[in-house]
Design a protein around this motif. Structure first.
Motif, short mmCIF file in Angstrom:
data_model
loop_
_atom_site.label_atom_id
_atom_site.label_comp_id
_atom_site.label_asym_id
_atom_site.label_seq_id
_atom_site.Cartn_x
_atom_site.Cartn_y
_atom_site.Cartn_z
N PRO A 204 -4.54 -15.08 1.13
CA PRO A 204 -3.50 -14.18 0.57
C PRO A 204 -2.51 -15.16 -0.09
O PRO A 204 -2.13 -14.55 -1.27
CB PRO A 204 -3.04 -13.54 1.76
N GLU B 18 -1.44 -15.06 -4.37
CA GLU B 18 -0.14 -14.49 -4.54
C GLU B 18 0.00 -15.73 -5.81
O GLU B 18 0.63 -15.44 -6.91
CB GLU B 18 0.66 -14.75 -3.66
N ASP C 232 -12.88 -4.47 -3.23
CA ASP C 232 -11.78 -5.38 -2.88
C ASP C 232 -11.38 -6.50 -3.89
O ASP C 232 -10.42 -6.70 -4.23
CB ASP C 232 -11.72 -5.65 -1.41
N ASP D 213 -10.32 -5.08 -7.20
CA ASP D 213 -8.69 -4.79 -7.01
C ASP D 213 -7.71 -6.21 -7.12
O ASP D 213 -6.86 -6.35 -7.64
CB ASP D 213 -8.23 -4.22 -5.62
N ALA E 229 2.00 -9.41 -4.87
CA ALA E 229 1.96 -8.70 -3.25
C ALA E 229 0.71 -7.85 -3.32
O ALA E 229 -0.01 -7.73 -2.18
CB ALA E 229 3.08 -7.72 -3.01
N ALA E 230 0.25 -7.34 -4.50
CA ALA E 230 -1.02 -6.40 -4.47
C ALA E 230 -2.22 -7.21 -4.34
O ALA E 230 -3.20 -7.01 -3.64
CB ALA E 230 -1.26 -5.52 -5.54
N ALA F 85 -2.28 -10.13 -2.76
CA ALA F 85 -2.60 -10.66 -1.38
C ALA F 85 -3.24 -9.40 -0.48
O ALA F 85 -3.99 -9.82 0.37
CB ALA F 85 -1.24 -11.14 -1.02
N ASP F 86 -2.51 -8.28 -0.86
CA ASP F 86 -2.96 -7.07 -0.02
C ASP F 86 -4.62 -6.99 -0.14
O ASP F 86 -5.36 -6.59 0.70
CB ASP F 86 -2.34 -5.86 -0.45
N ALA F 87 -4.80 -7.10 -1.45
CA ALA F 87 -6.55 -6.88 -1.88
C ALA F 87 -7.27 -8.03 -0.82
O ALA F 87 -8.35 -7.65 -0.44
CB ALA F 87 -6.85 -6.94 -3.00
N ARG G 41 -6.34 -9.38 2.12
CA ARG G 41 -6.17 -8.86 3.36
C ARG G 41 -7.21 -7.90 3.65
O ARG G 41 -7.75 -7.87 4.77
CB ARG G 41 -4.75 -8.57 3.67
N ARG G 42 -7.37 -6.86 2.60
CA ARG G 42 -8.11 -5.79 3.11
C ARG G 42 -9.58 -6.31 3.15
O ARG G 42 -10.42 -5.92 4.13
CB ARG G 42 -8.25 -4.54 1.87
#
Length: 209
Positions: A84, A88, A170, A173, A184-185, A187-189, A191-192
């Motif tokens: 992540p 970023e 993912d 994304d 942020a998005a 890193a979230d992708a 993590r998913r």
């Protein structure tokens, strides 16, 4: 000319793939392998020690050197902390050329969803490029070492078709978030993506990474 340990280790990694050596397989005799690689036996010993230190190889006293078994859960725990951050940084620092290559890889990944071996190779390269795009040399080096471990486990663990399809979404994304600079998005992708891998591991099934 003397072969550096890093260069010799890279040659040895490539040889493991070319010779199709899998976890648990024993390396060929030192003389034979050195000749195969075109390096001296002392250079091969240094390269072997390097890969043993990384956990790619395992030395057994009196028996030889073997391709190591990698624990996917242990590897995933480290990736979940580092990747992540890499995402970023990539969203903040990627170049236009790097973004174009990431988009190309993401497109090819979608087309390779029915070919586990091709998917694994593209998936690995996409993750490598995200790390490169972040521009942090220390993180890049750490993730490169992890990639050495992933190189020998990814093809075996990329056999889950549902996870390959989930990874396409993912990682798509992820690339889009990097493209618009949304750290942020991005890193979230990641993590998913890794969360889905972890869920498959917890369920005892194969996991694509």
């Amino acid at each position: 000319m003397r072969t550096s340990t890093t260069a010799a280790a890279a040659l040895l990694r490539d040889a493991l793939e070319r010779l199709d050596l899998r976890p648990g397989d024993r390396l060929p005799p030192e003389r034979e392998l050195a000749a195969e690689l075109g390096i001296s036996r002392p250079a091969l010993r240094e390269a072997t020690r390097r890969l043993v230190d990384l956990g790619v190889l395992r030395a057994r006293r009196g028996s030889g050197t073997y391709v190591a078994e990698i624990d996917p859960a242990e590897l995933l725990a480290v990736r979940a902390r580092l990747e992540p951050l890499a995402a970023e940084l990539a969203a903040r620092h990627r170049t236009d050329a790097q973004l174009a290559e990431l988009e190309r890889l993401a497109g090819r990944l979608d087309g390779a969803a029915d070919d586990p071996a091709a998917f694994a190779a593209l998936d690995l390269r996409l993750h490598e490029l995200v790390a490169e795009a972040g521009g942090n040399r220390i993180l890049l080096r750490v993730l490169a070492d992890l990639a050495d471990l992933l190189r020998y486990s990814r093809e075996r663990t990329a056999i889950s078709a549902p996870l390959r399809r989930r990874a396409v979404r993912d990682l798509g994304d992820l690339v889009r978030a990097i493209g618009v600079g949304d750290a942020a998005a991005a890193a979230d992708a990641v993590r998913r993506h890794l969360g889905a891998v972890g869920a498959e591991l917890d369920a005892g099934g194969p996991a694509a990474g």
